[in-house]
Scaffold this motif. Structure first.
Motif, PDB file in Angstrom:
ATOM      1  N   GLY A  15       0.816  -1.214   0.000  1.00 21.07           N
ATOM      2  CA  GLY A  15       0.000   0.000   0.000  1.00 21.07           C
ATOM      3  C   GLY A  15       0.847   1.260   0.000  1.00 21.07           C
ATOM      4  N   CYS A  16       1.881   1.307   0.831  1.00 14.67           N
ATOM      5  CA  CYS A  16       2.766   2.486   0.861  1.00 14.67           C
ATOM      6  C   CYS A  16       3.507   2.645  -0.472  1.00 14.67           C
ATOM      7  N   ALA A  17       3.902   1.519  -1.080  1.00 12.07           N
ATOM      8  CA  ALA A  17       4.592   1.582  -2.365  1.00 12.07           C
ATOM      9  C   ALA A  17       3.671   2.119  -3.450  1.00 12.07           C
ATOM     10  N   PHE A  18       2.448   1.598  -3.527  1.00 13.23           N
ATOM     11  CA  PHE A  18       1.477   2.104  -4.513  1.00 13.23           C
ATOM     12  C   PHE A  18       1.167   3.584  -4.273  1.00 13.23           C
ATOM     13  N   PHE A  19       1.040   3.957  -3.006  1.00 15.38           N
ATOM     14  CA  PHE A  19       0.669   5.336  -2.676  1.00 15.38           C
ATOM     15  C   PHE A  19       1.779   6.312  -3.065  1.00 15.38           C
ATOM     16  N   THR A  20       3.013   6.025  -2.631  1.00 15.60           N
ATOM     17  CA  THR A  20       4.119   6.935  -2.941  1.00 15.60           C
ATOM     18  C   THR A  20       4.424   6.945  -4.437  1.00 15.60           C
ATOM     19  N   GLY A  21       4.372   5.766  -5.080  1.00 17.67           N
ATOM     20  CA  GLY A  21       4.593   5.721  -6.521  1.00 17.67           C
ATOM     21  C   GLY A  21       3.538   6.490  -7.280  1.00 17.67           C
ATOM     22  N   GLY A  22       2.288   6.390  -6.831  1.00 18.52           N
ATOM     23  CA  GLY A  22       1.215   7.131  -7.479  1.00 18.52           C
ATOM     24  C   GLY A  22       1.339   8.634  -7.297  1.00 18.52           C
ATOM     25  N   ILE A  23       1.831   9.071  -6.122  1.00 16.58           N
ATOM     26  CA  ILE A  23       2.022  10.502  -5.884  1.00 16.58           C
ATOM     27  C   ILE A  23       3.157  11.047  -6.753  1.00 16.58           C
ATOM     28  N   SER A  46      -1.412   0.470 -11.176  1.00 14.40           N
ATOM     29  CA  SER A  46      -1.310   0.969  -9.804  1.00 14.40           C
ATOM     30  C   SER A  46      -1.561   2.471  -9.789  1.00 14.40           C
ATOM     31  N   ASN A  47      -2.110   2.957  -8.676  1.00 12.39           N
ATOM     32  CA  ASN A  47      -2.261   4.392  -8.455  1.00 12.39           C
ATOM     33  C   ASN A  47      -2.304   4.646  -6.953  1.00 12.39           C
ATOM     34  N   TYR A  48      -2.268   5.926  -6.585  1.00 14.84           N
ATOM     35  CA  TYR A  48      -2.182   6.261  -5.164  1.00 14.84           C
ATOM     36  C   TYR A  48      -3.456   5.887  -4.401  1.00 14.84           C
ATOM     37  N   PHE A  49      -4.625   5.844  -5.103  1.00 16.28           N
ATOM     38  CA  PHE A  49      -5.867   5.491  -4.412  1.00 16.28           C
ATOM     39  C   PHE A  49      -5.856   4.021  -3.990  1.00 16.28           C
ATOM     40  N   LYS A  50      -5.357   3.136  -4.857  1.00 16.77           N
ATOM     41  CA  LYS A  50      -5.237   1.731  -4.468  1.00 16.77           C
ATOM     42  C   LYS A  50      -4.318   1.580  -3.263  1.00 16.77           C
ATOM     43  N   GLY A  51      -3.222   2.331  -3.270  1.00 20.60           N
ATOM     44  CA  GLY A  51      -2.309   2.279  -2.123  1.00 20.60           C
ATOM     45  C   GLY A  51      -2.966   2.750  -0.844  1.00 20.60           C
ATOM     46  N   PHE A  73       2.498  -2.904 -14.159  1.00 17.95           N
ATOM     47  CA  PHE A  73       3.416  -3.975 -13.778  1.00 17.95           C
ATOM     48  C   PHE A  73       2.985  -5.252 -14.485  1.00 17.95           C
ATOM     49  N   ASN A  74       3.811  -6.279 -14.390  1.00 20.53           N
ATOM     50  CA  ASN A  74       3.570  -7.543 -15.079  1.00 20.53           C
ATOM     51  C   ASN A  74       2.379  -8.248 -14.449  1.00 20.53           C
ATOM     52  N   LYS A  75       1.275  -8.255 -15.160  1.00 17.51           N
ATOM     53  CA  LYS A  75       0.033  -8.838 -14.641  1.00 17.51           C
ATOM     54  C   LYS A  75       0.143 -10.345 -14.473  1.00 17.51           C
ATOM     55  N   ALA A  76       0.846 -11.019 -15.395  1.00 17.47           N
ATOM     56  CA  ALA A  76       0.954 -12.480 -15.333  1.00 17.47           C
ATOM     57  C   ALA A  76       1.672 -12.930 -14.068  1.00 17.47           C
ATOM     58  N   ALA A  77       2.752 -12.243 -13.710  1.00 13.42           N
ATOM     59  CA  ALA A  77       3.489 -12.603 -12.496  1.00 13.42           C
ATOM     60  C   ALA A  77       2.637 -12.374 -11.252  1.00 13.42           C
ATOM     61  N   ALA A  78       1.854 -11.278 -11.239  1.00 16.05           N
ATOM     62  CA  ALA A  78       0.990 -10.991 -10.095  1.00 16.05           C
ATOM     63  C   ALA A  78      -0.088 -12.057  -9.934  1.00 16.05           C
ATOM     64  N   VAL A  79      -0.617 -12.549 -11.051  1.00 14.38           N
ATOM     65  CA  VAL A  79      -1.649 -13.595 -10.992  1.00 14.38           C
ATOM     66  C   VAL A  79      -1.077 -14.892 -10.427  1.00 14.38           C
ATOM     67  N   VAL A  80       0.136 -15.239 -10.832  1.00 11.78           N
ATOM     68  CA  VAL A  80       0.772 -16.456 -10.305  1.00 11.78           C
ATOM     69  C   VAL A  80       0.987 -16.337  -8.804  1.00 11.78           C
ATOM     70  N   ASN A  81       1.468 -15.173  -8.342  1.00 12.62           N
ATOM     71  CA  ASN A  81       1.653 -14.961  -6.907  1.00 12.62           C
ATOM     72  C   ASN A  81       0.328 -15.032  -6.152  1.00 12.62           C
ATOM     73  N   SER A  82      -0.727 -14.473  -6.729  1.00 11.36           N
ATOM     74  CA  SER A  82      -2.042 -14.528  -6.085  1.00 11.36           C
ATOM     75  C   SER A  82      -2.530 -15.969  -5.963  1.00 11.36           C
ATOM     76  N   GLY A  83      -2.287 -16.768  -7.007  1.00 12.49           N
ATOM     77  CA  GLY A  83      -2.672 -18.174  -6.947  1.00 12.49           C
ATOM     78  C   GLY A  83      -1.937 -18.925  -5.860  1.00 12.49           C
ATOM     79  N   LEU A  84      -0.640 -18.652  -5.698  1.00 11.29           N
ATOM     80  CA  LEU A  84       0.126 -19.303  -4.635  1.00 11.29           C
ATOM     81  C   LEU A  84      -0.365 -18.876  -3.258  1.00 11.29           C
ATOM     82  N   LEU A  85      -0.720 -17.611  -3.109  1.00  5.93           N
ATOM     83  CA  LEU A  85      -1.244 -17.146  -1.826  1.00  5.93           C
ATOM     84  C   LEU A  85      -2.572 -17.822  -1.491  1.00  5.93           C
TER      85      LEU A  85
END
Length: 407
Positions: A143-151, A377-382, A160-172
């Protein structure tokens, strides 16, 4: 090894010419590396709190609250310096392996604390601290990373790479399944052998999760490398020059400092674990709040600094690898590893994290998975992720483990 270039003689025709007769000096003996790692960063002003906590432990061992507090502060700069050394090593390995290294050494603090607590029979501290690390990485760090990056990059959409994020979400989600079934089996009183089936299921599931994580590493590093390539593969010359300016340690210097810092973290972790119970009584805080909120914030200092820094540089692929990858590593490797280590120690460490903790993890994984499904990503998501973490922190502040698991 480094060639020391100096010119003590102004006469260019001197018989002793340093350029023609270089002096070879091991760079590890130079003061510059000590300055870069232990002095340069402002957070290093907290380093003396570690030795002071050890001194306080032997002089006034009854002050558990202060010993815990000073140990906690003393570990914070060490965790951040671990992230710095890992970042330096990542320059030699590339972004994919670099993100994995950041996640691994970023979790070194949690793993060391967990092993010490497990050795002392504090199974609930192990479970709750590892759960807190997952929650902290997915909600607070990301959240802090998304927020500061968005600002910083408010005039464009960060991707960011959507495919890698989906794989990580599946493992979680797989990790949630591994934690959910033992808890449900216990609280529905549907065990075949009461008190033994949950432990056996936990050990079997841990072995499966370790196998799945090993397969994931092979998939990530060998089989499907192109899946994890950064979105922005072409970097201009200015970005390359910026990276070269940030390279301050050689590969072997980074490895040596990683070993030194990890050893010092392990020493302080022992004193921290010994003071947890006394600190809970003296500070009038529940063990759940200390284990789930306070310990992970310190342990995740490295991830926090790295994720925010990379997000500000618009390198969200590495940010996801550090924050979400760290949560994946804890859930799929560190937790099953602790179950196996407890098995070897004769400790009944299992995957029954209790209903409140397991439900919190399940909802958190769903929230983060929905936040990352678009690959943007954007600051609101963060901001939303940070506010979710505040709700989780408040929940554990008023949560106390029941005396009886069946309550």
């Amino acid at each position: 090894m480094e060639v020391v270039e100096s010119a003590p003689f102004n006469n260019s025709s001197s018989a002793f010419d340093l350029e023609s007769s270089p002096i070879i000096v091991p760079k590890s003996f130079k003061f510059s590396t000590v300055y870069l790692v232990l002095i340069k960063a402002k957070i290093n002003v907290l380093l003396p709190f570690g030795p002071f906590a050890i001194l306080l432990h032997y002089l006034t061992p009854k002050l558990h609250g202060w010993i815990f507090f000073f140990s906690l502060i003393g570990i914070t700069p060490l965790a951040e310096r671990l992230g710095y050394a890992t970042e330096q090593l990542a320059f030699y390995t590339g972004p994919t392996v670099g993100g994995l290294l950041n996640a691994t050494f970023g979790n070194a603090t949690e793993m060391i604390i967990s092993i010490y607590a497990l050795k002392n029979g504090m199974i609930r501290v192990v479970q709750q601290s590892l759960l807190g690390s997952i929650l902290s990485n997915m909600l607070l760090v990301l959240g802090c990373a998304f927020f500061t990056g968005g600002i910083v990059h408010h005039n464009k959409v960060q991707v960011f790479n959507k495919a890698a994020a989906v794989v990580n979400s599946g493992l979680l989600l797989m990790a949630v399944m591994g934690l959910l079934f033992p808890a449900v089996l216990h609280f529905t009183h549907s065990e075949l052998h009461f008190g033994k089936s949950v432990l056996s299921l936990s050990r079997f599931s841990s072995c499966i999760m370790l196998l799945a994580y090993a397969s994931y590493l092979f998939f990530q590093l060998r089989s499907q490398q192109n899946l994890y390539s950064p979105v922005h593969e072409v970097a201009d010359n200015s970005e390359i020059s910026d990276e070269e300016e940030e390279l301050e340690l050689t590969k072997w210097e980074a490895i040596v400092w990683l070993a030194i810092l990890t050893a010092w973290v392990s020493v302080l972790s022992g004193y921290l674990v010994d003071a947890i119970e006394g600190a809970s009584e003296s500070l009038n805080m529940s063990m759940a709040f200390i284990s789930v909120i306070l310990l992970p914030i310190v342990g995740n200092a490295a991830e926090h600094a790295s994720a925010i820094m990379f997000a500000m540089k618009d390198k969200l692929d590495i940010t996801i690898g550090v924050a979400v990858g760290s949560s994946t590593q804890i859930s799929m490797f560190v937790i099953p590893f602790c179950v196996v280590v407890g098995w070897c120690m004769g400790k009944e460490m299992d995957l029954n994290f209790q209903l409140f903790e397991t439900t919190t993890l399940f909802i958190t994984v769903l929230v983060v998975a929905f936040m990352m499904q678009e690959g943007t990503s954007n600051y609101f998501k963060g901001l939303m992720l940070i506010l979710c973490y505040l709700i989780v922190a408040a929940s554990f502040f008023v949560h106390v483990d029941p005396q009886n698991d069946d309550d």
